[in-house]
Design a protein around this motif. Structure first.
Motif, mmCIF file in Angstrom:
data_model
loop_
_atom_site.group_PDB
_atom_site.id
_atom_site.type_symbol
_atom_site.label_atom_id
_atom_site.label_comp_id
_atom_site.label_asym_id
_atom_site.label_seq_id
_atom_site.Cartn_x
_atom_site.Cartn_y
_atom_site.Cartn_z
ATOM 1 N N ALA A 64 0.837 -1.200 0.000
ATOM 2 C CA ALA A 64 0.000 0.000 0.000
ATOM 3 C C ALA A 64 0.871 1.250 0.000
ATOM 4 O O ALA A 64 0.589 2.216 -0.718
ATOM 5 C CB ALA A 64 -0.931 -0.004 1.211
ATOM 6 N N ARG A 65 1.928 1.239 0.783
ATOM 7 C CA ARG A 65 2.834 2.399 0.815
ATOM 8 C C ARG A 65 3.521 2.586 -0.534
ATOM 9 O O ARG A 65 3.702 3.712 -0.996
ATOM 10 C CB ARG A 65 3.851 2.253 1.924
ATOM 11 C CG ARG A 65 3.240 2.429 3.298
ATOM 12 C CD ARG A 65 4.290 2.534 4.383
ATOM 13 N NE ARG A 65 3.672 2.673 5.659
ATOM 14 C CZ ARG A 65 3.248 3.843 6.162
ATOM 15 N NH1 ARG A 65 3.401 4.936 5.465
ATOM 16 N NH2 ARG A 65 2.689 3.902 7.351
ATOM 17 N N GLN A 66 3.909 1.479 -1.182
ATOM 18 C CA GLN A 66 4.549 1.587 -2.493
ATOM 19 C C GLN A 66 3.570 2.129 -3.534
ATOM 20 O O GLN A 66 3.923 2.976 -4.359
ATOM 21 C CB GLN A 66 5.087 0.232 -2.939
ATOM 22 C CG GLN A 66 6.300 -0.216 -2.182
ATOM 23 C CD GLN A 66 6.706 -1.641 -2.534
ATOM 24 O OE1 GLN A 66 5.959 -2.387 -3.146
ATOM 25 N NE2 GLN A 66 7.908 -2.021 -2.109
ATOM 26 N N SER A 67 2.332 1.662 -3.509
ATOM 27 C CA SER A 67 1.357 2.125 -4.494
ATOM 28 C C SER A 67 0.985 3.586 -4.255
ATOM 29 O O SER A 67 0.799 4.338 -5.214
ATOM 30 C CB SER A 67 0.113 1.241 -4.482
ATOM 31 O OG SER A 67 -0.536 1.309 -3.237
ATOM 32 N N VAL A 68 0.905 4.011 -3.005
ATOM 33 C CA VAL A 68 0.627 5.418 -2.719
ATOM 34 C C VAL A 68 1.787 6.283 -3.186
ATOM 35 O O VAL A 68 1.591 7.363 -3.746
ATOM 36 C CB VAL A 68 0.326 5.626 -1.219
ATOM 37 C CG1 VAL A 68 0.366 7.094 -0.846
ATOM 38 C CG2 VAL A 68 -1.011 5.040 -0.867
ATOM 39 N N GLY A 69 3.013 5.798 -3.010
ATOM 40 C CA GLY A 69 4.183 6.548 -3.479
ATOM 41 C C GLY A 69 4.191 6.698 -4.992
ATOM 42 O O GLY A 69 4.471 7.782 -5.521
ATOM 43 N N VAL A 75 0.709 11.847 -9.811
ATOM 44 C CA VAL A 75 -0.006 13.107 -9.592
ATOM 45 C C VAL A 75 0.937 14.286 -9.810
ATOM 46 O O VAL A 75 0.571 15.283 -10.436
ATOM 47 C CB VAL A 75 -0.639 13.140 -8.184
ATOM 48 C CG1 VAL A 75 -1.102 14.534 -7.812
ATOM 49 C CG2 VAL A 75 -1.786 12.161 -8.099
ATOM 50 N N ALA A 76 2.153 14.169 -9.314
ATOM 51 C CA ALA A 76 3.129 15.244 -9.505
ATOM 52 C C ALA A 76 3.440 15.437 -10.989
ATOM 53 O O ALA A 76 3.535 16.577 -11.474
ATOM 54 C CB ALA A 76 4.399 14.945 -8.725
ATOM 55 N N ALA A 77 3.579 14.349 -11.738
ATOM 56 C CA ALA A 77 3.844 14.452 -13.176
ATOM 57 C C ALA A 77 2.662 15.083 -13.900
ATOM 58 O O ALA A 77 2.844 15.910 -14.807
ATOM 59 C CB ALA A 77 4.145 13.076 -13.750
ATOM 60 N N ASN A 78 1.437 14.721 -13.522
ATOM 61 C CA ASN A 78 0.248 15.315 -14.139
ATOM 62 C C ASN A 78 0.148 16.805 -13.827
ATOM 63 O O ASN A 78 -0.212 17.593 -14.689
ATOM 64 C CB ASN A 78 -1.015 14.596 -13.682
ATOM 65 C CG ASN A 78 -1.190 13.262 -14.349
ATOM 66 O OD1 ASN A 78 -0.606 12.999 -15.388
ATOM 67 N ND2 ASN A 78 -1.987 12.404 -13.738
ATOM 68 N N GLN A 79 0.442 17.175 -12.584
ATOM 69 C CA GLN A 79 0.402 18.588 -12.221
ATOM 70 C C GLN A 79 1.433 19.378 -13.010
ATOM 71 O O GLN A 79 1.178 20.502 -13.437
ATOM 72 C CB GLN A 79 0.625 18.759 -10.721
ATOM 73 C CG GLN A 79 -0.553 18.337 -9.876
ATOM 74 C CD GLN A 79 -0.265 18.405 -8.393
ATOM 75 O OE1 GLN A 79 0.882 18.475 -7.968
ATOM 76 N NE2 GLN A 79 -1.320 18.370 -7.598
ATOM 77 N N GLN A 80 2.591 18.780 -13.224
ATOM 78 C CA GLN A 80 3.629 19.440 -13.998
ATOM 79 C C GLN A 80 3.178 19.608 -15.453
ATOM 80 O O GLN A 80 3.374 20.667 -16.060
ATOM 81 C CB GLN A 80 4.906 18.608 -13.943
ATOM 82 C CG GLN A 80 6.162 19.411 -13.871
ATOM 83 C CD GLN A 80 7.359 18.502 -13.592
ATOM 84 O OE1 GLN A 80 7.310 17.296 -13.847
ATOM 85 N NE2 GLN A 80 8.414 19.075 -13.078
ATOM 86 N N ALA A 81 2.559 18.583 -16.018
ATOM 87 C CA ALA A 81 2.082 18.666 -17.393
ATOM 88 C C ALA A 81 0.969 19.694 -17.530
ATOM 89 O O ALA A 81 0.930 20.461 -18.500
ATOM 90 C CB ALA A 81 1.597 17.300 -17.864
ATOM 91 N N ILE A 82 0.058 19.744 -16.568
ATOM 92 C CA ILE A 82 -1.026 20.727 -16.609
ATOM 93 C C ILE A 82 -0.459 22.128 -16.468
ATOM 94 O O ILE A 82 -0.886 23.057 -17.157
ATOM 95 C CB ILE A 82 -2.066 20.417 -15.507
ATOM 96 C CG1 ILE A 82 -2.832 19.145 -15.851
ATOM 97 C CG2 ILE A 82 -3.027 21.591 -15.322
ATOM 98 C CD1 ILE A 82 -3.705 18.631 -14.739
#
Length: 136
Positions: A64-69, A75-82
């Motif tokens: 679970a910790r690995q998948s959340v990471g 999410v960070a990559a998507n925010q950067q692209a947006i």
């Protein structure tokens, strides 16, 4: 009688009064950061064997910790692209054409429909009933 204050004490009091910044007692924490305690401490938990505790408690928590990471990274990559799109930076070029024509509702490979009227090249045409004047 007057009381004298030593210089180190006066300097410490002045530093505290003039320092004025925010001081955190603990570092900021999140679900993706290091856990407060190791999940492997659950191996010795009473009520089950070591293998039951590993596969039932430890391994799911680590996964679970690995998948959340990885989700936080996405999410960070998507925010950067947006942010890049909003700033006017051009998007990467479109994907190349594969050469395979895709069709909607194409079942020709599953049914014996070769040569039957009503099946077009795209697979989307339907057979219509004859007009009422032609049925007489």
């Amino acid at each position: 009688m007057t009381r004298q204050v030593s210089w180190p004490v006066a300097a410490a009091v002045a530093a505290v009064l003039l320092g004025g910044g925010a001081v955190n007692a603990q570092p900021p924490s999140g679900f993706g950061s290091r856990p407060a305690y190791s999940p492997y401490l659950n191996l010795n938990r009473p009520g089950g064997s070591v293998t039951q505790n590993y596969y039932g408690l430890v391994r799911p928590e680590v996964q679970a910790r690995q998948s959340v990471g990885s989700l936080q990274g996405s999410v960070a990559a998507n925010q950067q692209a947006i942010g890049g799109l909003q700033a006017g930076i051009t998007a990467p070029p479109e994907l190349p054409v594969t050469g395979h024509q895709a069709t909607f509702l194409n079942y020709r490979s599953y049914f014996l429909s070769g040569g039957v009227a009503g099946t077009g090249a795209g697979g989307t045409s339907f057979r219509t009933a004859a007009p009422a004047s032609a049925r007489r």
